[in-house]
Design an enzyme around this catalytic site. Structure first.
Site, PDB file in Angstrom:
ATOM      1  N   ASN A  17       4.022 -37.517   2.422  1.00 39.23           N
ATOM      2  CA  ASN A  17       3.404 -38.832   2.622  1.00 39.23           C
ATOM      3  C   ASN A  17       2.057 -38.705   3.309  1.00 39.23           C
ATOM      4  O   ASN A  17       1.094 -39.411   2.983  1.00 39.23           O
ATOM      5  CB  ASN A  17       4.326 -39.725   3.454  1.00 39.23           C
ATOM      6  N   GLY A  53       4.594 -38.326  -3.641  1.00 37.75           N
ATOM      7  CA  GLY A  53       5.748 -39.203  -3.455  1.00 37.75           C
ATOM      8  C   GLY A  53       6.194 -39.803  -4.769  1.00 37.75           C
ATOM      9  O   GLY A  53       5.395 -40.006  -5.686  1.00 37.75           O
ATOM     10  N   THR A  54       7.507 -40.128  -4.843  1.00 36.94           N
ATOM     11  CA  THR A  54       8.019 -40.699  -6.090  1.00 36.94           C
ATOM     12  C   THR A  54       9.176 -41.624  -5.783  1.00 36.94           C
ATOM     13  O   THR A  54       9.899 -41.439  -4.802  1.00 36.94           O
ATOM     14  CB  THR A  54       8.465 -39.585  -7.056  1.00 36.94           C
ATOM     15  N   GLY A  74       9.653 -44.278  -4.402  1.00 38.97           N
ATOM     16  CA  GLY A  74       9.666 -45.160  -3.230  1.00 38.97           C
ATOM     17  C   GLY A  74      10.865 -44.968  -2.328  1.00 38.97           C
ATOM     18  O   GLY A  74      11.339 -45.913  -1.708  1.00 38.97           O
ATOM     19  N   GLU A  93      13.928  30.318 -29.775  1.00 39.39           N
ATOM     20  CA  GLU A  93      13.137  29.630 -30.790  1.00 39.39           C
ATOM     21  C   GLU A  93      14.011  28.808 -31.719  1.00 39.39           C
ATOM     22  O   GLU A  93      13.655  27.692 -32.091  1.00 39.39           O
ATOM     23  CB  GLU A  93      12.314  30.639 -31.589  1.00 39.39           C
ATOM     24  N   ASP A 152       6.114  36.739 -34.349  1.00 37.04           N
ATOM     25  CA  ASP A 152       5.150  36.397 -35.386  1.00 37.04           C
ATOM     26  C   ASP A 152       4.205  35.328 -34.871  1.00 37.04           C
ATOM     27  O   ASP A 152       4.303  34.897 -33.713  1.00 37.04           O
ATOM     28  CB  ASP A 152       5.861  35.947 -36.665  1.00 37.04           C
ATOM     29  N   TYR A 200      13.286  24.226 -63.372  1.00 38.88           N
ATOM     30  CA  TYR A 200      13.244  23.927 -64.807  1.00 38.88           C
ATOM     31  C   TYR A 200      11.914  24.260 -65.470  1.00 38.88           C
ATOM     32  O   TYR A 200      11.872  24.389 -66.694  1.00 38.88           O
ATOM     33  CB  TYR A 200      13.551  22.441 -65.032  1.00 38.88           C
TER      34      TYR A 200
END
Length: 1192
Positions: free
Chosen positions: A64, A142-143, A145, A438, A541, A800
């Site tokens: 307020n 305020g809301t 009242g 490895e 290698d 093939y």
């Protein structure tokens, strides 16, 4: 009928939690207060339970007061102070703004049947006041009242005092609004309003009077609200708490108060959020944000319209905006598409304070502390300053990166193929070693060695040795991290998702107990590891030593270089070569080829020795493994980190390809005998030495597998295939299945990279279709070897389809006489393929090619055969009218004669614009049918890939109804059916230029023949050419020199053969006189021949000199014996045989004279031979082209 009770609001508010919240003590999440009055205010959590309704009482009076301050902001009489106090349970709130009007309220007086004034209505009548019906631009907190009435209904007593400049009004309310005393009204010139009250603490769950802790908590909370209000009202109005001014008059001060304990000294980012339209533009919001890793979730304090609201659309808007910025910045910084960040992640380290007024909002929630407004209000009207977002985003991303690094440190994966040492992680963990194999075959060898048991009681075992598989390959960690420098100057190394999820490397981390946040500088840190060292067990290698071991070293150097410094990273150096001598059980072992070469040179002969190579760990037999593990410790070598290693790790494994390219322009400098001896003596290997020898050798080998040599235009694999083909099809050029021939090449040319890649290379070497890489295949393909439809990817299975050697072409392009003079690759001590060929014509510029490798890109476009023939002939033939001109051009490095791109098998057009050639496809248009028929595609564009590229182009498909492909393997027929009325629109949108017309542009019927002429040099490394002429000019001297070498070698061999044949003829003539058959043995016969002046000769070398050099021929051919005479059969002593030998000598002499003549010819030795061979190659090519490269 059920009865309905009617109660007034006053009684209802006493008993229910309506508007105020719970009427008893509960745990309130996030409740805080200011407990200190020191210079640095600090908000601290309140851990005890409290009554929400009580806090609401105090809060309503404070709101307020701030509402009144805002309402008076534009009036003459402003609020200059708000005084809040709390002492011994009594709460008071006062402001010096205009007081409540002191006038009789007619409606209330009629209801109460007594005189009621406006101040009483405002404080005692529910649903009465100025907040019942608020305007859309109202910014009051305020809301409904009810706020002041809630305070009264929950108070034992309250005193309302207000002065409006004319009168002073004092009224006491007792017993929770049950007793309202008449007001006292007196004249006064003051202006203020003050409310004092004593809540009904006992009814709300508190002690009566308040306990010390209750008093302290409530006072701290009220003080906090006072500080919030100070930030809200800002300058011009002073907020007092217990008569002391609050020092939080700004959003920054408020943010500091909240974060002083949790994130001291953090940067506070501030901004003003403005709107672009009224009424929002009249009330900018102030925001302050603190970013700190100490915050684990998003938190905010919002003082909106004086209310401490717990949530609202304004917060959602801010979070979403920050999140969008963070995601964008995060992806730009980390450059890892797999890394994602969420809204929760991006805002979890932020504490935000928002202070200001927002017009037209509604308050929801039980306590009316939740802000509600349409979200699009913020999206539409409010904008957050980019400078604020940018600075805050940088800080957030820095923290995200740090958190990712720490989070990834604990990434868990399933560790495959790991066997734990029995003492790993225990008291003797530092005595344990992790053997990193490895692959599976290496694991098998290690298991054999570690389980020898009683036969090797002092050797290694699973007691102190663990095993883990490296999976045959390791990720390059150096390219999977992002180094980011934060605003504070700290460098953060962020691992991307691929690296953190890599099972092999993450498995090593888990098994060893490594911590990415630990440097391991001290023994105490290293003692926490589960093993005392890691030992790499890789093949001898290039893949094993050069690649896998190099990558493992790079991984440790990247994250834990101190471990290398302290000898944690080691390798198992196994014998590369064993020499078994007849009659001896123990072999001589060599770990480097240089050692073997030095030893072999000191031996008079290796006839009684068996030389075995062991590049793979799996090559060691069981008895050899037992021998190795008896001396296991002697084979474990430690890596050291020398000064140059850091730079070399960056060069070979980092992301800067230019550095690597400069290093790989030169070949490998092999280890010296002194270096190998030094390594063995201390069993230490400097990392730089490993990188400069093994890793560089691997990199260069990889380049030679991917980029061709400029002398022959071939990669190593293609060269092995050609050499294998020449050998395989030498006696019988019958067709062989690709997979069978691949096996032959792998066996005889020592190909070690898998049959799939080898078979693919063989297929490519036989492909002969428009757009294929090779215009001059070295093999003839029998079966389906692919077509331009799929760019050769539609070839049949290697099982093939079959190949034959394109022998007519090969014999002319690669003369057999050259094979004895070329340098060769030796694999496992045996001769394999040439290091390079030097073909009769420069094959490197006669075929197409494209491939990347180690930062280089290789792209060539075949040149016109006629131009190449003209240039080479002009170089060789001194009578050629352009001979002098070409030599002048070569000397001055200029271009004179044309060297155009090849248009063989291409029905399109070639055009040059500037420095580049372009190839164009062709088309026909049927305007009546609304169809464009493509009859040729640009060079080397596969049909299917082309059609897919058009279909993916949305702006082109706008005009296309259908694409139908009727192309064959030889011809192109692609029908592009256009949508109605599209042709004119196409011409309009795809503008015609000098370089292409509208249809060519629309259908992408042009490509640039841009080249990247990077090739392998003869002695290794890369050479970068600027033009095809440079390649030709570089190749010419090598081919020219080969003719001189060929003739000189032939000259030496002919002379030796003439000497030998002449000696044989002489012996035939004198054989009766010498009568060697009467002598007792060969030794005596040889003495007689020597005394009579017959030369001792190396008969085998002279007859089959093969790869012997001229120096070797001259040294060894005359240091032989008399076998060439003593082994003559009786029929070879006949007159007819002698006559044939005399004729043979004459022919050899004639050839020798010819060779001597050729050695003297101009412009260089063998020029005429070269011209003849050029003619033969041209003839073979013409025949091949006329027969679709079938040669029949």
């Amino acid at each position: 009928m059920e009865a309905f009770e009617i109660s007034d609001f006053k009684e209802h508010a006493k008993k229910k939690s309506m508007w105020a919240g719970a009427l008893n003590k509960v745990t309130i999440s996030g409740l805080m207060g200011v407990f200190t009055e020191d210079e640095d205010l600090m908000a601290l959590p309140i851990h005890r339970d409290h009554c929400p309704a009580l806090l609401k009482i105090f809060d309503e009076l404070i709101v307020n007061a701030t509402d009144h301050e805002r309402a008076c902001h534009s009036k003459t009489k402003k609020v200059t102070y708000i005084k809040i106090s709390f002492d011994k349970g009594v709460f008071s709130c006062e402001n010096d703004g205009p007081g409540i009007p002191i006038a009789k309220h007619e409606q209330a007086s009629l209801i109460a049947k007594r005189d009621v004034y406006v101040p009483e209505v405002a404080s005692c009548f529910f649903l009465a006041g100025t907040n019942i019906n608020k305007a859309k631009d109202c910014i009051k907190g305020g809301t409904n009242g009810v706020g002041l009435k809630l305070a009264m209904v929950h108070s034992q007593w309250a005193i309302l005092t207000t002065a409006d400049g004319a009168q002073k009004y004092v009224q006491q309310i007792n017993q929770r609004l049950d007793i309202i005393e008449p007001p006292t009204i007196t004249p006064s010139r003051e202006m203020f309003t003050r409310i004092e009250l004593m809540p009904v603490y006992q009814e709300l769950g508190y002690a009566e009077p308040l306990s010390e802790t209750e008093q302290a908590d409530l006072s701290a909370w009220i003080y906090l609200r006072a500080c919030q209000c100070a930030a809200y009202v800002g300058k011009g109005t002073t907020i007092y708490y217990n008569d002391k001014p609050c020092r939080t008059g700004s959003v920054m001060a408020l943010a500091k108060m909240y974060t002083l304990l949790s994130a001291p000294n953090s940067t506070i980012h501030t901004a003003t959020i403005k709107a672009d339209a009224k009424p929002y533009s009249l009330h900018p919001l102030q925001v302050a944000a603190v970013v700190s890793p100490k915050f684990k979730k998003f938190e905010h304090v919002s003082i909106i319209n004086g209310v401490n609201c717990v949530k609202g659309e304004h917060v959602t808007f801010l979070k979403k905006t920050i999140n969008e910025m963070v995601i964008k910045k995060f992806q730009q910084t980390i450059k890892d598409k797999n890394r994602k960040t969420t809204l929760r992640d991006s805002c979890s380290n932020i504490f935000v304070v928002i202070v200001g007024s927002i017009p037209g909002i509604e308050w929801t929630g039980q306590r009316k502390d939740e802000l509600s407004i349409a979200e699009n209000v913020f999206k539409t009207h409010y904008s957050i300053p980019s400078s604020f977002l940018t600075s805050m985003t940088r800080s957030i991303v820095d923290i995200l990166l740090q958190s990712i690094s720490k989070k990834d440190n604990h990434k868990q994966v399933d560790v495959d193929k790991y066997t734990r040492a029995r003492n790993a992680g225990g008291k003797r963990a530092q005595d344990c070693m992790l053997l990193a194999a490895e692959g599976d075959s290496a694991l098998s060898l290690l298991r054999t060695g570690l389980t020898l048991g009683k036969s090797n009681p002092s050797g290694p075992s699973f007691d102190f040795c663990g095993m883990i598989s490296l999976g045959g390959v390791i990720m390059n960690a150096c390219k999977k991290v992002t180094n980011i420098t934060t605003d504070s100057g700290e460098t953060i190394m962020v691992r991307n998702e691929q690296l953190t999820n890599n099972k092999v490397l993450q498995g090593i981390v888990q098994v060893l107990g490594l911590d990415f946040n630990c440097h391991y500088k001290t023994q105490e840190e290293r003692a926490k590891l589960r093993y005392g060292c890691i030992v790499a067990c890789v093949d001898q290698d290039l893949d094993g030593c050069g690649k896998i071991l190099g990558l493992l070293l790079a991984y440790f150097h990247l994250f834990w270089p101190q471990l290398i410094i302290h000898g944690f990273v080691k390798r198992l150096l196994t014998p590369l070569i064993r020499v078994y001598e007849k009659g001896k059980t123990m072999p001589v072992e060599f770990y480097y080829e240089q050692e073997f070469d030095a030893w072999a040179k000191k031996q008079t002969s290796l006839v009684n020795h068996t030389v075995k190579y062991y590049k793979g760990l799996a090559a060691h037999d069981t008895h050899e493994v037992k021998s190795m593990f008896k001396h296991f410790d002697n084979m474990v070598y430690t890596f050291t980190l020398d000064d140059s290693a850091k730079e070399l790790f960056h060069i070979y494994f980092g992301g800067e390809s230019e550095l690597r390219k400069r290093e790989l322009c030169t070949g490998v400098v092999p280890l010296t005998e002194t270096q190998t001896q030094s390594i063995h003596s201390v069993r230490r290997i400097p990392c730089s030495l490993h990188l400069q020898v093994d890793t560089k050798a691997y990199k260069l080998d990889a380049i030679e597998r991917q980029i061709p040599n400029f002398l022959d235009g071939m990669t190593r694999a293609r060269r092995k295939i050609l050499a294998g083909g020449v050998k395989c099809f030498a006696s019988n050029n019958r067709e062989r299945k690709v997979f069978q021939f691949g096996g032959y090449v792998a066996d005889h040319m020592f190909y070690h990279h898998g049959d799939m890649s080898l078979n693919t290379s063989i297929i490519k070497a036989a492909q002969y279709y428009p757009g294929s890489s090779h215009l001059y295949p070295v093999f003839i393909g029998i079966g389906s070897f692919g077509s331009r439809h799929l760019g050769g990817k539609d070839a049949g299975s290697p099982r093939y389809i079959s190949v034959q050697l394109a022998s007519e072409f090969i014999k002319t392009m690669f003369p057999a006489e050259d094979s004895w003079l070329l340098p060769y690759v030796f694999e496992d001590g045996q001769r394999a393929e040439p290091e390079y060929y030097v073909p009769v014509l420069p094959l490197a510029i006669m075929e197409y090619g494209a491939n990347p490798s180690e930062g280089w890109k290789y792209t060539t476009w075949a040149r016109q055969l006629e131009d190449i023939l003209a240039l080479v002939r002009a170089y060789v033939d001194k009578d050629n009218p352009k001979h002098e001109l070409l030599h002048y051009a070569i000397k001055h490095k200029i271009t004179i004669l044309p060297l155009r791109p090849s248009n063989y098998n291409f029905k399109g057009h070639l055009k040059r614009f500037g420095q580049y050639y372009y190839s164009y496809g062709t088309y026909d248009i049927s305007e009546q049918r609304n169809i464009i028929t493509i009859t040729e595609l640009p060079l080397r564009v596969p049909t299917v890939a082309y059609i897919e590229s058009i279909k993916k182009s949305s702006n082109r498909m706008t005009f296309i109804e259908e694409i139908i492909d009727y192309s064959s393997s030889e011809t192109i027929e692609i029908l592009v059916k256009l949508k109605p009325n599209s042709l004119n629109r196409i011409v309009e949108e795809f503008k015609e230029t000098e370089e292409q017309d509208s249809i060519e542009n629309f259908l992408r019927l042009r490509n640039c023949l841009h080249s990247h002429l990077n090739f392998v040099k003869p002695k290794g490394g890369i050479i970068e050419f600027n033009s095809y002429y440079e390649i030709l000019y570089a190749w010419l001297p090598y081919r020219r020199e080969l003719y001189q070498k060929r003739l000189m070698r032939e000259h030496a061999v002919l002379k030796l053969r003439i000497i030998m044949e002449t000696a044989i003829v002489r012996y035939i003539n004198e054989s009766a006189e010498l009568n060697l058959s009467h002598y007792e043995d060969e030794k005596e016969a040889s003495r007689i021949l020597s005394e009579h002046g017959f030369p001792p000769l190396n008969h085998t070398l002279i007859i089959s000199p093969e790869f012997a050099s001229i120096e070797e021929l001259n040294q060894k051919a005359l240091q032989g014996c008399y076998t060439y005479i003593l082994s003559l059969q009786a029929r070879e002593l006949l007159i007819a045989a002698k006559t044939r030998r005399v004729e043979k000598i004459k022919k050899m002499q004639a050839r020798l004279d010819k060779v001597e003549q050729l050695l003297q010819e101009s412009p260089f030795p063998g020029a005429s031979v070269w011209l003849e061979e050029i003619d033969a190659v041209e003839k073979a090519i013409i025949k091949g082209r006329n027969t679709q490269w079938k040669f029949h």
